[in-house]
Design an enzyme around this catalytic site. Structure first.
Site, mmCIF file in Angstrom:
data_model
loop_
_atom_site.group_PDB
_atom_site.id
_atom_site.type_symbol
_atom_site.label_atom_id
_atom_site.label_comp_id
_atom_site.label_asym_id
_atom_site.label_seq_id
_atom_site.Cartn_x
_atom_site.Cartn_y
_atom_site.Cartn_z
ATOM 1 N N GLU A 1 33.702 -8.928 105.794
ATOM 2 C CA GLU A 1 33.353 -7.879 104.815
ATOM 3 C C GLU A 1 33.267 -6.357 105.754
ATOM 4 O OE1 GLU A 1 30.036 -6.960 101.636
ATOM 5 O OE2 GLU A 1 29.356 -7.686 103.603
ATOM 6 N N SER B 1 29.825 -6.328 93.192
ATOM 7 C CA SER B 1 31.168 -5.498 92.959
ATOM 8 C C SER B 1 32.069 -6.380 92.061
ATOM 9 C CB SER B 1 31.546 -4.735 94.188
ATOM 10 O OG SER B 1 30.892 -3.817 94.866
#
Length: 418
Positions: free
Chosen positions: A256, A173
């Site tokens: 995360e 990403s």
């Protein structure tokens, strides 16, 4: 539990509210309110430039990465002060999407594993939004098995001690907008897969790095393939010891799941407002017993996610590292988003096929949510991986059978044949 502000928290909230009222880019408020999941909604300017401008303004006033130490560009704030900031920043918080990986995953990893000199050099421009970071983990051949990665790091044969990187990452990403990234590689194929990994950080402008954006179902290109062709990295950019990459990566992964799970929307507030205003043949949608039942189910899940997130905040306030229980938020939020978007489109009937925010009901919010939602159940750990983590590390159930646990990586078959 008492969720009222203490006098100190109330004073902090008032300070935050006053600063935001005086400094927020209010000219963007209407556009930001039209944002959909995966799309900032900004059309009046470059979304990246606008995001960096807001982050820089926050940093200059001491409001960037509140919980980070001051010497690294933060404020040294408490976890609850961080929550208060998020509540008061409101719609302007969506401008920070560009930095979620750097602030939520890369930054904590650097704080835990980089040298003091590197932390003081790298973290302040990361906090201020001057530099953007990405996470180079997933690979095409690995699937959900991060430890099955094949990107190789080998010592250069010129005696410099540098490393030469060859391989490919996928599902990265924001790589196309990033200045730096943290990279996990395989440095020893002769030991079991979890033991032969090493972590580095590198400039995304390094010679030999090629980034190819991937077109998604929702029309966006947030994810990328990244190729490494003889990329040279100095040994000083290694995080942790050689072969310690899996341990280092766990720091990233735990943060995360906390970052994604705590910040992932389910779409419930949007659905509730939609049902309050939707007129059906039988009257207001919210008066329908079936609709009310579904809304109640979604409300219970949204409430559970909220208070599970508060448990994580409580743990952080005690100085604890984010743990495996944070997988719960990401697992439930991702599945809820997909289910809720499908229900909303069912309510829209034939107009649900319109994917144009100018004409679609609810400004195409639920169409965008549905198209983006499958990715939420893969990124940051698939549903299956998260269920295993919760079962084994939270509930203490027996672990999965892993036939390759003690097998050297080079001896693990990659097909039906060795």
């Amino acid at each position: 539990m008492n969720f009222d502000d203490t006098p100190q928290e109330a004073a902090f909230r008032a300070e935050v509210r006053a600063w935001i009222d005086a400094n927020a880019p209010k000219e963007l408020e209407a556009e930001l309110k039209q944002a959909t999941f995966g799309n900032s909604g900004l059309t009046s300017g470059d979304p990246i430039a606008l995001a960096k401008a807001w982050q820089k303004k926050k940093a200059e006033a001491g409001w960037a990465c509140l919980h980070w130490p001051k010497e690294y560009g933060g404020r040294g704030a408490t976890p609850i002060e961080r929550v208060i900031w998020g509540q008061e920043e409101g719609v302007y918080g969506s401008l920070g999407g560009l930095f979620i990986i750097g602030h939520g995953m890369c930054g904590p990893t650097l704080m835990a594993w980089a040298s003091e000199e590197q932390k003081r050099k790298l973290l302040p421009p990361l906090a201020s939004g001057e530099e953007v970071w990405c996470q180079l983990f997933s690979e095409p051949a690995g699937g959900s098995d991060l430890a099955g990665l094949r990107t190789r790091a080998e010592r250069a044969d010129d005696g410099s001690g540098d490393w030469i990187i060859r391989g490919q990452k996928i599902w990265t990403s924001g790589a196309q907008n990033s200045d730096y990234g943290i990279l996990i590689t395989r440095t020893d194929p002769d030991v079991p897969k979890h033991k032969g990994l090493t972590m580095f950080w590198l400039s995304m402008k390094s010679p030999g790095v090629e980034i190819r954006p991937i077109k998604q179902a929702n029309g966006q290109s947030g994810f990328n393939e990244v190729f490494f062709t003889d990329v040279r990295i100095p040994d000083a950019q290694r995080l942790g010891a050689v072969g310690q990459g899996w341990t280092v990566s766990l720091t990233t992964l735990m943060n995360e799941r906390l970052s994604i799970g705590s910040g992932m929307p389910t779409g419930f507030p949007e659905l509730f407002d939609y049902c309050l205003n939707l007129e059906t043949e039988d009257g207001p949608a919210v008066d329908n017993a079936m609709v009310r039942s579904r809304l109640a189910q979604y409300a219970v899940k949204a409430s559970g996610l909220k208070y599970t997130g508060m448990r994580a905040i409580s743990a952080l306030s005690k100085g604890e590292t984010p743990g495996p229980e944070n997988s719960i938020g990401k697992l439930v939020a991702g599945a809820s988003m997909q289910e809720l978007a499908m229900f909303a489109l069912d309510l829209q009937g034939e107009t649900g096929v319109i994917n144009d925010p100018r004409h679609a009901e609810a400004a195409q919010k639920f169409q965008a949510m549905l198209l983006r939602s499958p990715a939420t159940r893969v990124e940051g750990g698939t549903d299956e991986i998260l269920r295993n983590i919760i079962a084994e590390r939270v509930l203490g159930l027996p672990g999965d059978i892993r036939v390759d646990k003690d097998v050297p990586f080079k001896d693990i078959p990659t097909s039906g044949k060795r």
